[in-house]
Design an enzyme around this catalytic site. Sequence first.
Site, PDB file in Angstrom:
ATOM      1  CD  GLU A  96      -0.015  -7.207  -0.348  1.00  0.00           C
ATOM      2  OE1 GLU A  96       1.095  -7.276  -0.923  1.00  0.00           O
ATOM      3  OE2 GLU A  96      -0.226  -6.456   0.612  1.00  0.00           O
ATOM      4  CG  HIS A 118      -5.642   3.538   1.284  1.00  0.00           C
ATOM      5  ND1 HIS A 118      -4.449   4.051   0.840  1.00  0.00           N
ATOM      6  CD2 HIS A 118      -5.342   2.766   2.361  1.00  0.00           C
ATOM      7  CE1 HIS A 118      -3.470   3.633   1.621  1.00  0.00           C
ATOM      8  NE2 HIS A 118      -3.979   2.840   2.553  1.00  0.00           N
TER       9      HIS A 118
END
Lengths: 386, 349
Positions: free
Chosen positions: B69, B138
């Site tokens: 990322e 999540h």
Amino acid sequence: MTVLEQPGAYRPTPPPAWRPRVDAAPLLPDAEPYRLLGTSAADDVSPDLLTRLYAELVRGRRYNTQATALTRQGRLAVYPSSTGQEACQVAAALVLEEQDWLFPSYRDTLAAVVRGLDPVQALTLLRGDWHTGYDPHEHRVAPLCTPLATQLPHAVGLAHAARLKGDDVVALALVGDGGTSEGDFHEALNFAAVWQAPVVFLVQNNGFAISVPLAKQTAAPSLAHKAVGYGMPGRLVDGNDAAAVHQVLGEAVRRAREGGGPTLVEAITYRVDAHTNADDATRYRSDKELEAWRGHDPIDLITAELRRRDLIDDDRVEAIRQDAEAMAAALRERMNEDPVLDPMDLFEHVYAEKTDQLREQAAQLRAELDAEGQEDRENEAQEGTR
Amino acid sequence: MTATAVETARKPATMAQALGRAMRDAMAADPTVHVMGEDVGTLGGVFRITDGLAKEFGDDRCTDTPLAEAGILGTAVGMAMYGLRPVVEMQFDAFAYPAFEQLISHVARMRNRTRGAMPLPITVRVPYGGGIGGVEHHSDSSEAYYMATPGLHVVTPATVADAYGLLRAAIASDDPVVFLEPKRLYWSKADWSPDHPEEVAPIGRAVVRRRASVPGGRAATLVTYGPSVPVCLEAAEAARAEGWDLEVVDLRSLVPFDDETVCASVRRTGRAVIVHESTGFGGPGGEIAARITERCFHHLEAPVLRVAGFDIPYPPPMLERHHLPGVDRVLDAVARLQWESDWTEGSVG
Ligand SMILES: Cc1ncc(C[n+]2csc(CCOP(=O)(O)OP(=O)(O)O)c2C)c(N)n1
């Protein structure tokens, strides 16, 4: 009879054949840092390049001593000197074409200046009047980057974008030995190799990250070896040999330009000054070590070569010294002027357009400044009447 | 844009489809728009938001990146420096954290650092929030972290039309935008078509989703955004039975913050409840409550209340329903707004 011996029992098949993706051998760095000065190969280096490197090294050294002196006068908040590392700085700047981009770290002011950045603008960050502040497009020098290694993915992205647009642009990114431990170093090299981006990474291994020696930074045989794991060539070069650094970087830049992808170059050098003017280097290194490196000074190395080839005489040396002196004097003079700052600029460049909130805050500061100005004027008037 | 007569008619569409369409239209309109992230190409993203983009525009415009990322956002910075408009997908809220340094140290600051010479028009798409039964990492609501960083815009749609409009606006913006996608609403549907420009929402403007019909009386404003908007609308319907007339303000944009719309509503109703999934302590609600109090104190008939997620790490899926602010919790808060009648000393939390 075991289960596996029964007819029709499960028989494991061998795994599919494995082959390495690329041959690792050509990517491996040489066992010794590449050297040019003092070897017979130096005869092939053009006199123009040698004298140019020499002049820039002398100017660079003087720039470093001047900037360090300015910290003592309180004109700079801090200065991370690159004394001892000038060969890397100069070669990095000179190896690039005009359209190429340089991505310096916080120590690489000199590379930015050699590339053409106004020496005073290059010191904005360190003086503290703005955070870098200059227009990176002007000389294709990215902002001097303080968080370690974070400029490396920027270099990859820019080089990648340029190639997507079909432009002939190479990015050269500088990082220290300590910076190679950061995740961004790893991610940048990986992206660069996967994308075959036209980018060159130059690690200036100056032995220390502030006080931490290389042995506590990495267990790799060399930092150049790290390249192999990403699938790019690693090169080792004597970082005090300006001609060698220029040549190795030149080859890497050429390769990138021709679509050959990225290269990692490790330059072995030494930080002769302390980490910054605020650091006490005696706590972590010995005089003996320092003296050994002083004996391998980048300016001395190239001077010897120039003398050997009879490319320079005392007059020329003196002329270059005086030129460096003039540069330092001009820098001193300009840095001794107080920068004119407008506090309202604080709100100008946060967003393309000020938010309502910033508009309110700007109005508040405006009012405070006006009140301050009024008070100053009143005080002055009172002084006048007394 | 290839608008055909058929497309002009509004048809049921999901928020996921509207987001994908926004990127498609932006890419078709502007060759500098590049979509990048993990699995965004062949797979079309784990939520299929980028479905079809690689096929239509090629790998160079919709790129499956290595799995990193910081690297994704860091290279996007360099691409933006060279004049591209990267649209970066972070796979899930908590997986954006490795990119925080690039976001905070560079994306948010490059314009400022270079005195405006180098704006970074990057859109960072982050699916966020809970309610989908996701395992750990999540379901985070990370908006407060982004809000605390000057230089970033932070937006979050709650409707299909806004998903399209705000994403088009984000991609067109010369400033970096953290685009928070309430993944719980990805499959919410509305009759919608991309060919209604009036639905392209400007960044920085909240919208009143439900008006109080009788200003004064038992009225209150629910200030909310993203996944909590439908919750608040439902609560407002249910509150009618209790004699409450609730306005629902959908912020849409957390930065810049639309004080005007929020305060106009609170001045009309005299009461405010802020509703969001993110933790209450240090969460967006504290900032919003302070802003309302500073601006509308004399109009307030009750303290500004917050209904937020608990101050705990996002819970495991089998317990998340106890954490997420639901209609009942909103209604409880509304009941506590009856300052004059049954609010007694010490009953505030
Ligand atoms: C991400 C990050 N961590 C810590 C620092 C503080 N810091 C500044 S310079 C430095 C050492 C850097 O060493 P190296 O990469 O070898 O570069 P050099 O100073 O030797 O040029 C440290 C730890 C920083 N600037 N950025």
